[in-house]
Enzyme design. Sequence first.
Site, PDB file in Angstrom:
ATOM      1  N   ALA A 103      49.351  16.271  26.104  1.00  0.00           N
ATOM      2  CA  ALA A 103      49.731  17.388  26.992  1.00  0.00           C
ATOM      3  C   ALA A 103      49.134  17.294  28.404  1.00  0.00           C
ATOM      4  O   ALA A 103      49.188  18.248  29.155  1.00  0.00           O
ATOM      5  CB  ALA A 103      49.342  18.705  26.342  1.00  0.00           C
ATOM      6  N   ASN A 154      53.580  15.595  20.106  1.00  0.00           N
ATOM      7  CA  ASN A 154      54.323  15.137  21.282  1.00  0.00           C
ATOM      8  C   ASN A 154      53.813  13.796  21.819  1.00  0.00           C
ATOM      9  O   ASN A 154      54.570  13.056  22.457  1.00  0.00           O
ATOM     10  CB  ASN A 154      54.218  16.227  22.363  1.00  0.00           C
ATOM     11  CG  ASN A 154      54.678  15.764  23.725  1.00  0.00           C
ATOM     12  OD1 ASN A 154      55.880  15.719  23.998  1.00  0.00           O
ATOM     13  ND2 ASN A 154      53.739  15.395  24.591  1.00  0.00           N
ATOM     14  N   TYR A 195      59.719   1.277  19.240  1.00  0.00           N
ATOM     15  CA  TYR A 195      59.834   2.706  19.572  1.00  0.00           C
ATOM     16  C   TYR A 195      60.895   3.369  18.688  1.00  0.00           C
ATOM     17  O   TYR A 195      60.657   4.433  18.101  1.00  0.00           O
ATOM     18  CB  TYR A 195      60.199   2.840  21.052  1.00  0.00           C
ATOM     19  CG  TYR A 195      60.314   4.254  21.575  1.00  0.00           C
ATOM     20  CD1 TYR A 195      59.175   5.004  21.884  1.00  0.00           C
ATOM     21  CD2 TYR A 195      61.560   4.855  21.785  1.00  0.00           C
ATOM     22  CE1 TYR A 195      59.280   6.295  22.388  1.00  0.00           C
ATOM     23  CE2 TYR A 195      61.669   6.143  22.285  1.00  0.00           C
ATOM     24  CZ  TYR A 195      60.528   6.867  22.588  1.00  0.00           C
ATOM     25  OH  TYR A 195      60.641   8.144  23.078  1.00  0.00           O
TER      26      TYR A 195
HETATM   27  P1  NAD Z   1      54.493  10.795  29.071  1.00  0.00           P
HETATM   28  O1  NAD Z   1      54.137   9.365  29.079  1.00  0.00           O
HETATM   29  O2  NAD Z   1      54.489  11.534  30.355  1.00  0.00           O
HETATM   30  O3  NAD Z   1      53.603  11.617  28.042  1.00  0.00           O
HETATM   31  C1  NAD Z   1      53.104  11.060  26.865  1.00  0.00           C
HETATM   32  C2  NAD Z   1      51.685  11.542  26.703  1.00  0.00           C
HETATM   33  O4  NAD Z   1      51.177  11.009  25.479  1.00  0.00           O
HETATM   34  C3  NAD Z   1      50.760  11.052  27.837  1.00  0.00           C
HETATM   35  O5  NAD Z   1      50.094  12.132  28.414  1.00  0.00           O
HETATM   36  C4  NAD Z   1      49.802  10.109  27.123  1.00  0.00           C
HETATM   37  O6  NAD Z   1      48.489  10.103  27.663  1.00  0.00           O
HETATM   38  C5  NAD Z   1      49.818  10.671  25.706  1.00  0.00           C
HETATM   39  N1  NAD Z   1      49.326   9.675  24.753  1.00  0.00           N
HETATM   40  C6  NAD Z   1      49.613   8.349  24.674  1.00  0.00           C
HETATM   41  N2  NAD Z   1      48.886   7.775  23.708  1.00  0.00           N
HETATM   42  C7  NAD Z   1      48.127   8.755  23.152  1.00  0.00           C
HETATM   43  C8  NAD Z   1      47.166   8.788  22.104  1.00  0.00           C
HETATM   44  N3  NAD Z   1      46.825   7.685  21.428  1.00  0.00           N
HETATM   45  N4  NAD Z   1      46.580   9.969  21.797  1.00  0.00           N
HETATM   46  C9  NAD Z   1      46.909  11.100  22.474  1.00  0.00           C
HETATM   47  N5  NAD Z   1      47.798  11.121  23.492  1.00  0.00           N
HETATM   48  C10 NAD Z   1      48.398   9.968  23.808  1.00  0.00           C
HETATM   49  O7  NAD Z   1      55.953  10.854  28.417  1.00  0.00           O
HETATM   50  P2  NAD Z   1      56.891  12.047  27.951  1.00  0.00           P
HETATM   51  O8  NAD Z   1      58.262  11.624  28.299  1.00  0.00           O
HETATM   52  O9  NAD Z   1      56.395  13.357  28.403  1.00  0.00           O
HETATM   53  O10 NAD Z   1      56.755  11.915  26.367  1.00  0.00           O
HETATM   54  C11 NAD Z   1      56.493  12.980  25.497  1.00  0.00           C
HETATM   55  C12 NAD Z   1      57.185  12.730  24.162  1.00  0.00           C
HETATM   56  O11 NAD Z   1      58.605  12.775  24.359  1.00  0.00           O
HETATM   57  C13 NAD Z   1      56.917  11.343  23.555  1.00  0.00           C
HETATM   58  O12 NAD Z   1      56.785  11.449  22.165  1.00  0.00           O
HETATM   59  C14 NAD Z   1      58.160  10.564  23.900  1.00  0.00           C
HETATM   60  O13 NAD Z   1      58.383   9.497  23.028  1.00  0.00           O
HETATM   61  C15 NAD Z   1      59.208  11.628  23.790  1.00  0.00           C
HETATM   62  N6  NAD Z   1      60.469  11.348  24.476  1.00  0.00           N
HETATM   63  C16 NAD Z   1      60.534  11.142  25.819  1.00  0.00           C
HETATM   64  C17 NAD Z   1      61.767  10.939  26.421  1.00  0.00           C
HETATM   65  C18 NAD Z   1      61.919  10.775  27.904  1.00  0.00           C
HETATM   66  O14 NAD Z   1      63.026  10.424  28.351  1.00  0.00           O
HETATM   67  N7  NAD Z   1      60.908  11.014  28.711  1.00  0.00           N
HETATM   68  C19 NAD Z   1      62.926  10.913  25.642  1.00  0.00           C
HETATM   69  C20 NAD Z   1      62.829  11.109  24.272  1.00  0.00           C
HETATM   70  C21 NAD Z   1      61.601  11.346  23.694  1.00  0.00           C
END
Ligand code: NAD
Length: 254
Positions: free
Chosen positions: A15, A91, A159
């Site tokens: 978050a 998340n 992924y």
């Molecule tokens: P983001 O990279 O901005 O956020 C992901 C967060 O996860 C980061 O703050 C990161 O520090 C944290 N993280 C990574 N490894 C970690 C760990 N070991 N422990 C705790 N935290 C950890 O990306 P986002 O797009 O906000 O992604 C959020 C979720 O949404 C993810 O699960 C991602 O797979 C999913 N998602 C994203 C998209 C997109 O288009 N952005 C689409 C589908 C799904």
Amino acid sequence: MSSDLKEKVAIITGARRGMGKSHALRLAKAGAKVVVSDISEEECQKVVDEIKKNRGEAMAVKCDVTKKGEVENMVKQAIGKWGRIDILVNNAGICQFKPFLEITEEEWDRTININLKGYFLCAQAAAKEMVKQKSGVIVNIASVAMGQQGVGMPNIVHYCASKGGIVGMTEALAVELAPFNIRVNAISPGAIETPMVDLLKTDPKTMEGVLARVPLHRMGKPEEVSNLVLFLVSDDSSYMTGSTVVIDGGWLAG
Ligand code: NAD
């Protein structure tokens, strides 16, 4: 609408930025006390400061979701401060773009560990408290890359495997936890504007390729996904469990 989360305690992983940050702000605005957790406590604290500036309640907890001890500590801190856990939003995730033939065993393990094992550890630790309370809601963030819809996505095979696993886990958990009045649902976002997809933006061709498949012809905003998270964690969705809700501008339908 009963999406008032007053007196509810929510944990959101990953978050410090992106969608996780947006969910934290949205749930706090709806009245929840929010545990903002991620790998950097300092950056989580900035989100907490923003929530507090808006008169919300929140606490920053460093938690690498692959480490059982840190996950248990996160739950312990939430219980210690607020005495219960009503909501978990799983998340935290990573997405590494790499051709299948070049993915190393370490890279495979890292993706599965964060994206899938991390969800398991957090769900189990939170559910142990929810079972005692006989109530709770878990939302697992999957992706349109979850498979099952006939949309194969190249260069992110590890992924896709992790996100497909999350959907299976969500359905199994929903059945197993229903007797304890715990609901479990998943959200599958399409392309959302966060740091995770910055790489796509640097290549106009790739970006155009993605948008060409999205009928609404734009990326989604984190706040649009947060509205769905709010619905799924609130009593407005009281008859929903085991569902995976797609939010993708029409991508999978196109
Ligand atoms: P983001 O990279 O901005 O956020 C992901 C967060 O996860 C980061 O703050 C990161 O520090 C944290 N993280 C990574 N490894 C970690 C760990 N070991 N422990 C705790 N935290 C950890 O990306 P986002 O797009 O906000 O992604 C959020 C979720 O949404 C993810 O699960 C991602 O797979 C999913 N998602 C994203 C998209 C997109 O288009 N952005 C689409 C589908 C799904």
